[in-house]
Design a protein around this motif. Structure first.
Motif, PDB file in Angstrom:
ATOM      1  N   GLY A 150      40.465 -32.267  17.019  1.00 51.34           N
ATOM      2  CA  GLY A 150      39.168 -32.332  17.287  1.00 51.34           C
ATOM      3  C   GLY A 150      38.940 -32.509  19.129  1.00 51.34           C
ATOM      4  O   GLY A 150      38.133 -31.866  19.507  1.00 51.34           O
ATOM      5  N   ASN A 151      39.963 -33.083  19.607  1.00 52.77           N
ATOM      6  CA  ASN A 151      40.130 -33.278  21.309  1.00 52.77           C
ATOM      7  C   ASN A 151      40.426 -31.734  21.499  1.00 52.77           C
ATOM      8  O   ASN A 151      40.008 -31.337  22.723  1.00 52.77           O
ATOM      9  N   ILE A 152      41.137 -31.119  20.890  1.00 52.44           N
ATOM     10  CA  ILE A 152      41.819 -29.675  21.310  1.00 52.44           C
ATOM     11  C   ILE A 152      40.428 -28.831  21.203  1.00 52.44           C
ATOM     12  O   ILE A 152      40.332 -27.726  22.072  1.00 52.44           O
ATOM     13  N   VAL A 153      39.637 -28.701  20.047  1.00 52.63           N
ATOM     14  CA  VAL A 153      38.416 -28.177  20.079  1.00 52.63           C
ATOM     15  C   VAL A 153      37.488 -28.323  21.259  1.00 52.63           C
ATOM     16  O   VAL A 153      37.007 -27.333  21.834  1.00 52.63           O
ATOM     17  N   SER A 154      37.309 -29.646  21.717  1.00 57.70           N
ATOM     18  CA  SER A 154      36.707 -29.983  22.769  1.00 57.70           C
ATOM     19  C   SER A 154      37.184 -29.316  24.028  1.00 57.70           C
ATOM     20  O   SER A 154      36.578 -28.837  24.999  1.00 57.70           O
ATOM     21  N   GLU A 155      38.459 -29.183  24.058  1.00 54.58           N
ATOM     22  CA  GLU A 155      39.248 -28.825  25.174  1.00 54.58           C
ATOM     23  C   GLU A 155      38.861 -27.161  25.353  1.00 54.58           C
ATOM     24  O   GLU A 155      38.826 -26.656  26.631  1.00 54.58           O
ATOM     25  N   TRP A 156      39.081 -26.727  24.305  1.00 51.96           N
ATOM     26  CA  TRP A 156      38.878 -25.226  24.135  1.00 51.96           C
ATOM     27  C   TRP A 156      37.461 -24.684  24.609  1.00 51.96           C
ATOM     28  O   TRP A 156      37.190 -23.731  25.414  1.00 51.96           O
ATOM     29  N   THR A 157      36.466 -25.399  24.245  1.00 56.99           N
ATOM     30  CA  THR A 157      34.874 -25.428  24.442  1.00 56.99           C
ATOM     31  C   THR A 157      34.958 -25.459  26.038  1.00 56.99           C
ATOM     32  O   THR A 157      34.422 -24.719  26.545  1.00 56.99           O
ATOM     33  N   GLN A 158      35.596 -26.417  26.626  1.00 58.10           N
ATOM     34  CA  GLN A 158      35.262 -26.521  28.066  1.00 58.10           C
ATOM     35  C   GLN A 158      36.026 -25.224  28.860  1.00 58.10           C
ATOM     36  O   GLN A 158      35.637 -24.819  29.685  1.00 58.10           O
ATOM     37  N   ILE A 159      37.415 -24.989  28.285  1.00 57.63           N
ATOM     38  CA  ILE A 159      37.881 -23.549  28.937  1.00 57.63           C
ATOM     39  C   ILE A 159      36.746 -22.447  28.838  1.00 57.63           C
ATOM     40  O   ILE A 159      37.007 -21.950  29.712  1.00 57.63           O
ATOM     41  N   VAL A 160      36.655 -22.186  27.567  1.00 62.25           N
ATOM     42  CA  VAL A 160      35.723 -21.062  27.358  1.00 62.25           C
ATOM     43  C   VAL A 160      34.436 -21.028  28.331  1.00 62.25           C
ATOM     44  O   VAL A 160      34.058 -20.160  28.791  1.00 62.25           O
ATOM     45  N   GLY A 161      33.863 -22.346  28.348  1.00 62.11           N
ATOM     46  CA  GLY A 161      32.782 -22.512  29.265  1.00 62.11           C
ATOM     47  C   GLY A 161      33.072 -22.283  30.564  1.00 62.11           C
ATOM     48  O   GLY A 161      32.228 -21.848  31.492  1.00 62.11           O
ATOM     49  N   LEU A 162      34.040 -22.676  31.290  1.00 64.10           N
ATOM     50  CA  LEU A 162      34.683 -22.411  32.320  1.00 64.10           C
ATOM     51  C   LEU A 162      34.730 -20.973  32.807  1.00 64.10           C
ATOM     52  O   LEU A 162      34.416 -20.568  33.824  1.00 64.10           O
ATOM     53  N   VAL A 163      35.527 -20.316  32.048  1.00 67.01           N
ATOM     54  CA  VAL A 163      35.884 -18.923  32.189  1.00 67.01           C
ATOM     55  C   VAL A 163      34.440 -18.176  32.294  1.00 67.01           C
ATOM     56  O   VAL A 163      34.272 -17.402  33.095  1.00 67.01           O
TER      57      VAL A 163
END
Length: 154
Positions: free
Chosen positions: A122-135
């Motif tokens: 779940g934390n990795i899903v959150s991390e991926w969401t942040q990375i995609v958002g940043l990109v």
């Protein structure tokens, strides 16, 4: 053929950041495996696994993949790529993050959310969401006085 022995030609200089981050990620995974996630340290190690997974992906994905509109990306060689491969290349970073993010979502959906590794997923899903958002956000928005927006301030 003899290699240059200068500071910038060593293997460690070229790959040290990624290898160090990968080593730290492995350390967090080992420590999380050994600790009870219900303790402060166990909880910390689980969060660290997710955070450092994101860091390792950012290091390697931004090194090898491209995102059109990013000031950090190199322009593709037009002789090597033709449509539709050029579109895939232009968005390879976002596509990679979306595909792998879908995999993390699938893993999280199949795991117990309160289970030891379910929390990490779940934390990795959150991390991926942040990375995609940043990109995606950094393709179209700037932050005044940042290095990447220097050409846009004029």
């Amino acid at each position: 053929m003899k290699r240059k022995q200068g500071r910038h030609s060593t293997f460690w200089h070229r790959h040290g950041l990624g290898l160090t981050a990968l080593g730290i990620l492995v350390l967090w995974i080992v420590l999380y495996s050994l600790w009870d996630p219900q303790t402060h340290w166990g909880s910390f190690f689980g969060n660290a696994v997710a955070d450092w997974t994101g860091m390792v992906v950012m290091i390697y994905a931004t090194k090898h993949l491209y995102e059109k509109g990013s000031s950090e990306s190199k322009d593709p060689d037009p002789k090597l790529l033709r449509e539709p491969l050029l579109w895939v290349y232009d968005h390879s970073l976002t596509l990679f993050l979306l595909v792998t993010g879908t995999g993390w979502i699938f893993l999280f959906a199949r795991s117990a959310p309160d289970g030891k590794w379910g929390q990490v997923a779940g934390n990795i899903v959150s991390e991926w969401t942040q990375i995609v958002g940043l990109v995606l956000l950094t393709k179209h928005l700037i932050e005044w006085h940042s290095k990447e927006s220097q050409n846009s301030d004029e």
